[in-house]
Design a protein around this motif. Sequence first.
Motif, PDB file in Angstrom:
ATOM      1  N   LEU A  14       0.814  -1.223   0.000  1.00  0.00           N
ATOM      2  CA  LEU A  14       0.000   0.000   0.000  1.00  0.00           C
ATOM      3  C   LEU A  14       0.849   1.275   0.000  1.00  0.00           C
ATOM      4  O   LEU A  14       0.297   2.371  -0.019  1.00  0.00           O
ATOM      5  CB  LEU A  14      -0.972  -0.006   1.183  1.00  0.00           C
ATOM      6  N   ILE A  34      -8.925  11.306   2.480  1.00  0.00           N
ATOM      7  CA  ILE A  34      -8.372  10.112   3.148  1.00  0.00           C
ATOM      8  C   ILE A  34      -6.899  10.037   2.779  1.00  0.00           C
ATOM      9  O   ILE A  34      -6.553   9.945   1.596  1.00  0.00           O
ATOM     10  CB  ILE A  34      -9.102   8.831   2.679  1.00  0.00           C
ATOM     11  N   ARG A  81      -2.967   8.504   2.712  1.00  0.00           N
ATOM     12  CA  ARG A  81      -2.350   7.167   2.619  1.00  0.00           C
ATOM     13  C   ARG A  81      -1.947   6.676   4.008  1.00  0.00           C
ATOM     14  O   ARG A  81      -2.079   5.503   4.334  1.00  0.00           O
ATOM     15  CB  ARG A  81      -1.131   7.209   1.694  1.00  0.00           C
ATOM     16  N   ILE A 102      -4.810   5.065   5.487  1.00  0.00           N
ATOM     17  CA  ILE A 102      -5.064   3.738   4.904  1.00  0.00           C
ATOM     18  C   ILE A 102      -4.159   2.720   5.599  1.00  0.00           C
ATOM     19  O   ILE A 102      -4.605   1.665   6.044  1.00  0.00           O
ATOM     20  CB  ILE A 102      -4.794   3.757   3.381  1.00  0.00           C
ATOM     21  N   THR A 145      -5.294   2.165   9.065  1.00  0.00           N
ATOM     22  CA  THR A 145      -6.515   1.355   9.120  1.00  0.00           C
ATOM     23  C   THR A 145      -6.142  -0.121   9.087  1.00  0.00           C
ATOM     24  O   THR A 145      -6.634  -0.925   9.881  1.00  0.00           O
ATOM     25  CB  THR A 145      -7.438   1.680   7.915  1.00  0.00           C
ATOM     26  N   TYR A 146      -5.241  -0.486   8.149  1.00  0.00           N
ATOM     27  CA  TYR A 146      -4.850  -1.897   8.055  1.00  0.00           C
ATOM     28  C   TYR A 146      -4.091  -2.358   9.280  1.00  0.00           C
ATOM     29  O   TYR A 146      -4.262  -3.485   9.748  1.00  0.00           O
ATOM     30  CB  TYR A 146      -4.074  -2.157   6.755  1.00  0.00           C
ATOM     31  N   THR A 195      -6.384   1.225  -3.309  1.00  0.00           N
ATOM     32  CA  THR A 195      -6.245   1.711  -1.930  1.00  0.00           C
ATOM     33  C   THR A 195      -6.358   0.601  -0.890  1.00  0.00           C
ATOM     34  O   THR A 195      -6.077   0.829   0.280  1.00  0.00           O
ATOM     35  CB  THR A 195      -7.355   2.739  -1.619  1.00  0.00           C
ATOM     36  N   ASP A 196      -6.804  -0.595  -1.317  1.00  0.00           N
ATOM     37  CA  ASP A 196      -7.066  -1.620  -0.305  1.00  0.00           C
ATOM     38  C   ASP A 196      -6.624  -3.003  -0.753  1.00  0.00           C
ATOM     39  O   ASP A 196      -6.508  -3.266  -1.949  1.00  0.00           O
ATOM     40  CB  ASP A 196      -8.567  -1.683   0.001  1.00  0.00           C
ATOM     41  N   HIS A 246     -13.366  -2.440   0.865  1.00  0.00           N
ATOM     42  CA  HIS A 246     -12.496  -1.255   0.940  1.00  0.00           C
ATOM     43  C   HIS A 246     -12.643  -0.604   2.313  1.00  0.00           C
ATOM     44  O   HIS A 246     -13.247   0.474   2.428  1.00  0.00           O
ATOM     45  CB  HIS A 246     -12.877  -0.243  -0.154  1.00  0.00           C
ATOM     46  N   SER A 277     -10.689   1.049   4.094  1.00  0.00           N
ATOM     47  CA  SER A 277     -10.085   2.381   4.272  1.00  0.00           C
ATOM     48  C   SER A 277     -10.928   3.467   3.600  1.00  0.00           C
ATOM     49  O   SER A 277     -10.793   4.642   3.916  1.00  0.00           O
ATOM     50  CB  SER A 277      -8.665   2.399   3.728  1.00  0.00           C
ATOM     51  N   GLN A 278     -11.775   3.086   2.645  1.00  0.00           N
ATOM     52  CA  GLN A 278     -12.579   4.080   1.931  1.00  0.00           C
ATOM     53  C   GLN A 278     -13.983   4.215   2.515  1.00  0.00           C
ATOM     54  O   GLN A 278     -14.663   5.202   2.284  1.00  0.00           O
ATOM     55  CB  GLN A 278     -12.701   3.699   0.445  1.00  0.00           C
TER      56      GLN A 278
END
Lengths: 379, 111
Positions: free
Chosen positions: A58, A224, A226, A229, A232-233, B51-52, B64, B66-67
């Motif tokens: 990512l 949003i 990076r 992101i 989040t993961y 993005t995912d 998704h 993150s979205q």
Amino acid sequence: MKIWIEKQKYLIDYTLASLARRKVKNAGLLVVYSVLVFVLASVMLFTHALRHEARTVLEGAPEVVLQRMVAGRHDLIPPGYLERLGRIRGVQSQEGRLWGYYYDSVVKANYTFMAPNTEAEAIAPGNIVVGPAMARVRGLAAGDVLTLRAYTGKLTRFTVARILPQDSELVSADLVLMSSDDFRSFFDMPAGHFTDIALRVANPQEVRNVAAKLAAQFPDSRPILREEILRTYESIFNWREGIVLLLSSLAVLAFVIFAWDKASGLAADEKREIGILKAIGWETGDVIRMKFWEAALISVFAFLIGYLAAYVHVFHLASALFAPVLKGWAVLYPRFKLSPVIDGLQVATLFFFTVFPYAAATLVPIWRAAITDPDAVMR
Amino acid sequence: MPPRRSTLIAILSIFGCAALALSFVDAARMRARQASALADKLELVSRLQLTDLCLFTEARYTRHPSQADLHSAFMDHPLAFEHFPTGSLVPPPAALLKAYENLDRKTEVSD
């Protein structure tokens, strides 16, 4: 030194003979202990490798994705947004993305439809490029024709130009790539509208400033980053690891009770054994050393068996036991092989928390039995 | 004369430790072999602006994460419950989640 080693060897010989006298009980303990280490190590290795994979892959995601919200829901980006974005300082490039979801009632699976820009992937009108998991589920190969019902209700025929590489399945399993004209006519999306906007920011330190400017200038939008992101993961994997560890903590608790019970309430024959050993001249230290070897041998071997089985399970058998948990209700699930990344510190922590507590829990009651009068112990 | 039990267990321990060390060597070997595949994935993500990860395809907010915003699981209809199994595995509790940037506007209104 040589005498000390020879003494330990005799103690180990005696310990092994003593373990062999209660073969079934000790073999059972070793199996349960190894399974426990196996579960903990599998979760640890799997989530660590997946976290590393997510972080690496990512890194290529856009620095900022700008969504438009209407009444709290994600909405299309109207014409004119892209031009206004270009005037914000720090934005290197901005590009409208076209993507969405399609539910295939034939196989009851969700696909992600996407129209990449022509520089990234030139796809001729009427053609599609599909992800490997989707190709597997629908039995597609390059050159096949796929008919899908568009959002206007019209049946649309697409020719599969190619299948995305198998190795990329972790990010592309359900993708269907098509030209932007096909995408717009399939979803009946008006020209000039986009799903969201991907922004590239030249200076990484400027990303937050750019996002703050976006939030101020486009009050109906949601930027949003990076960084978000990735975070989040990170939190998803921490959460999932936590859930599995929480569930396996019941097993850990059962094992702790089992070990404590074994250790604190020494069986009558074990007490008698200690009494006899002391009566024939063994010192308290020798008895404790002998029992130390017993606990150490069981726990170290359980650790080695459990860890090695977990390694093979996660990296050579593609975490076969975890797959049903991860799949949920999804029809499309990627087949992926994780790049094995092992954190030495994590392995050391696992060793510490699985081997030492057991050894410590067994030593205390042994010491208590060993310091009592042999006559009293044997009675 | 058969070997002593302590000698056998010492040999077994050496084998066990060697296998443990070998797992690190094997991991490094596999990592090197998969390096190009990983680079290809990175290239695909950056080319298609993905993005995912494609881990859970059962619902849009799990495909998704993150979205999707944090309430999308409950947006399908009034009083909607989150009903996909992945939902229980994917979104962390809001109090633990610090995925959102602390931009001024976001602290004033909910997402």
